[in-house]
Enzyme design. Structure first.
Site, short mmCIF file in Angstrom:
data_model
loop_
_atom_site.label_atom_id
_atom_site.label_comp_id
_atom_site.label_asym_id
_atom_site.label_seq_id
_atom_site.Cartn_x
_atom_site.Cartn_y
_atom_site.Cartn_z
N LEU A 117 0.83 -1.20 0.00
CA LEU A 117 0.00 0.00 0.00
C LEU A 117 0.87 1.24 0.00
O LEU A 117 0.63 2.19 -0.76
CB LEU A 117 -0.92 -0.01 1.23
CG LEU A 117 -1.79 1.23 1.46
CD1 LEU A 117 -2.79 1.41 0.33
CD2 LEU A 117 -2.51 1.13 2.81
N GLY A 148 6.68 3.47 4.44
CA GLY A 148 6.76 4.48 5.49
C GLY A 148 7.99 5.36 5.34
O GLY A 148 8.83 5.16 4.45
N HIS A 189 -3.74 -2.66 -2.75
CA HIS A 189 -3.61 -3.24 -1.43
C HIS A 189 -2.82 -4.54 -1.42
O HIS A 189 -2.68 -5.19 -0.38
CB HIS A 189 -5.00 -3.48 -0.83
CG HIS A 189 -5.04 -3.58 0.65
ND1 HIS A 189 -5.44 -4.74 1.30
CD2 HIS A 189 -4.74 -2.70 1.63
CE1 HIS A 189 -5.40 -4.54 2.61
NE2 HIS A 189 -4.97 -3.32 2.84
N LYS A 198 0.15 -7.13 -1.14
CA LYS A 198 1.40 -7.17 -0.36
C LYS A 198 2.20 -8.38 -0.82
O LYS A 198 1.98 -9.51 -0.36
CB LYS A 198 1.11 -7.28 1.14
CG LYS A 198 -0.09 -6.47 1.65
CD LYS A 198 0.09 -4.99 1.53
CE LYS A 198 -1.18 -4.24 1.90
NZ LYS A 198 -1.72 -4.49 3.24
N ASP A 201 14.56 -12.43 -6.50
CA ASP A 201 14.93 -13.50 -7.42
C ASP A 201 13.80 -14.53 -7.47
O ASP A 201 12.71 -14.19 -7.89
CB ASP A 201 16.27 -14.13 -7.02
CG ASP A 201 17.44 -13.18 -7.28
OD1 ASP A 201 17.27 -12.23 -8.07
OD2 ASP A 201 18.51 -13.39 -6.68
#
Length: 568
Positions: free
Chosen positions: A148, A151, A241, A243, A248
């Site tokens: 998403l 930070g 959204h 993740k 590799d």
């Protein structure tokens, strides 16, 4: 006009990845006069039903941008999709014929065979973080990361430094072919003066030929709506959204973002697939396809679309969705066809007497992108819940418990036993926030209480159990499920990835997870231990839970909850 009046109110929330969703809902839907209403259970119930009916609408695909506001306030679960069934499905729960039991998945999505010994369950934020850092440093061909947002703290900077170290080595001749591709959400990744873009910009400027940063922009945020909704709140319309973190031929699938709390004290789930080249290739291609239809970050911090691609908010909305769907589904369909041929060849070899390999585990990638007309994950999840018959047990977890109407009807229908794990108020990401934001955990209490009441009304208390996760100074963000066949002490299937089983996951955001089906007892034990580790920190909900003083929910929160629960 509603949004312009709302823009003057600002609430500070604890966790940025959910900030805009709740703030906008609260500002749109919380008149102060509700505080003066006199509490009666009858009034609350009647008003809630009125609100449900008043705001029950469907997503608008056409019309002005103002009309796009309607779905934001809607409790708009459609009727469950027709469940596709393969011939010969009996629903008998035993371990014989595990391959045949879940073969229906391979009819609809790619099915990758891998050795179970190549799959490892990570258990902590710290392990997740340090595994990523180590894999980035040793990557030789590719680093692909979809999240998403990234930070802006020191831990995130260390992650960026690892990428720089790998790219520096590549230019020194160690691995000159290394490519780094990052996919983030445009709205979340562009928020504030210091943001995900500015974190990655120095790398992009220094290694422009080896670095790509793509920023997905939902096609639903456009026109007047895009002008009216403030930057802090625009992610409410829809986000990227997924993740997935790839190095590799190694891949981590998770629900965790690239942010400091997810590296320290925010519990999630994480699975590492080592040396699984075909699965890694699929997710590399998937992230690449989403990246192709996204805005591309330039070295001057501007953004532009790739040549020939429809712009997500300046171009025609239907044209963008059709083009993006075709581009993304080409990846899915190509992999599906390739795996179908490979499986057919394998079956021929087995029929000729050749011994099979050690691939005792199947990995099924499930993609959900409803704004683009892709709903594979929703269909597969509904089928799994439908086929989970009596005697089976499903452990299902979501950090924000807010099942869609379709999923809830399947859970509450006669079938498997369910153990549902969600966050207790004190590990909810909004616990302790100031102002109205501090009441968000109460909204989840209200949703949980309504669900538990429905379980009791249907007499399903022996079959459906609700648990709450507790852990001091931590928050809870784990999501997915574990599937136990009748009489088995270890799960044979898990779902793990980004979906939350809620409205946003199904209807608004881009999501991806994997279904892992395994006969490998070591991997089954890992999954069992992961499930038990999370549930050991929980307590079961009962009617007395909601009588505790800290579970009191104010009237205005009860009235507001039907308006905002589609944001979760």
């Amino acid at each position: 006009m509603l949004c312009m009046r709302s823009a003057h109110v600002l609430v500070s929330f604890q966790f940025a990845d959910k900030v805009g969703l709740i703030e906008t809902a609260v500002m749109m839907a919380a008149p102060m006069s509700w505080r003066r209403l006199v509490y009666t259970p009858t009034l609350t119930g009647v008003f809630t039903r009125i609100l449900d009916r008043l705001f029950r609408t469907r997503d608008r695909r056409r019309g002005s941008s103002v009309l796009l506001l309607a779905p934001l306030l809607a409790e708009a679960d459609p009727s469950p999709l027709p469940v596709f069934r393969s011939p010969g499905s009996t629903g008998v729960q035993d371990t014989d014929g595990l391959r045949a039991r879940f073969r229906w998945m391979a009819e609809h999505v790619p099915a990758f065979r891998v050795p179970g010994t190549h799959i490892h369950i990570l258990t902590s934020p710290d392990q997740f973080y340090h595994t990523m850092k180590a894999r980035i440093k040793t990557a030789k061909r590719r680093v692909v990361m979809a999240s998403l947002y990234l930070g802006t703290g020191p831990l995130e900077q260390e992650l960026v430094d690892c990428m720089q170290e790998a790219l520096e080595r590549s230019q020194e001749g160690d691995n000159p072919d290394l490519q780094v591709s990052i996919l983030l959400d445009y709205t979340r990744g562009s928020r504030g003066k210091t943001n995900s873009r500015t974190m990655l910009l120095p790398l992009l400027q220094q290694y422009s030929s080896q670095m790509r940063v793509s920023l997905y922009h939902t096609p639903d945020l456009r026109g007047l709506l895009r002008l009216l909704v403030p930057q802090r709140f625009n992610e409410t319309i829809g986000v990227q959204h997924i993740k997935a973190y790839l190095f590799d031929d190694d891949l981590i699938i998770s629900g965790a973002n690239l942010s400091d709390s997810y590296f320290t004290n925010r519990q999630d789930r994480y699975v590492l697939l080592e040396n699984c080249g075909e699965v890694a290739d699929f997710f590399s291609d998937l992230v690449g396809a989403v990246g192709d239809v996204s805005l591309q970050l330039q070295t001057d911090n501007s953004v532009s679309m790739m040549y020939g691609m429809v712009h997500p908010y300046r171009g025609n909305r239907d044209d963008f969705s059709a083009s993006a769907r075709q581009h993304i589904m080409e990846v899915v369909n190509t992999a599906h066809a390739r795996q179908h041929i490979a499986e057919s060849e394998r079956l021929v070899r087995e029929s000729d007497g050749e011994e099979g390999g050690k691939e005792d585990t199947w990995v099924f990638p499930l993609v959900q992108m409803k704004p683009l007309g892709i709903q594979v994950d929703e269909q597969v999840t509904q089928r799994l819940l439908t086929d989970a018959g009596p005697g089976a047990t499903v452990f299902l977890t979501s950090g924000y418990f807010n099942l869609t109407r379709a999923y809830m009807s399947l859970v509450l229908g006669v079938g498997a036993d369910y153990r549902i794990l969600t966050a207790s108020p004190e590990v909810n990401g909004f616990f302790g926030a100031k102002g109205i934001a501090g009441e968000i955990p109460a909204a989840y209490i209200h949703i949980a209480r309504q669900f538990y009441s429905k379980v009791c009304q249907l007499g399903q208390q022996e079959r459906v159990h609700l648990h709450e996760y507790h852990r001091a100074q931590w928050t809870f963000h784990a999501k997915g499920l574990w599937y136990y066949l009748r009489g088995q002490v270890r799960p044979c299937l898990t779902l793990i990835g980004s979906p939350n089983f809620g409205y946003r996951s199904v209807h608004r955001d881009l999501e991806a997870q994997i279904a892992i089906v395994t006969e490998n007892q070591v991997l089954q034990t890992q999954l069992q231990e992961e499930q038990e580790m999370l549930y050991q920190r929980s307590t079961e909900v009962s009617s007395s839970t909601f009588q505790q003083p800290d579970r009191h929910v104010k009237l205005w929160v009860k009235l507001l909850t039907p308006l905002i629960k589609n944001f979760f």
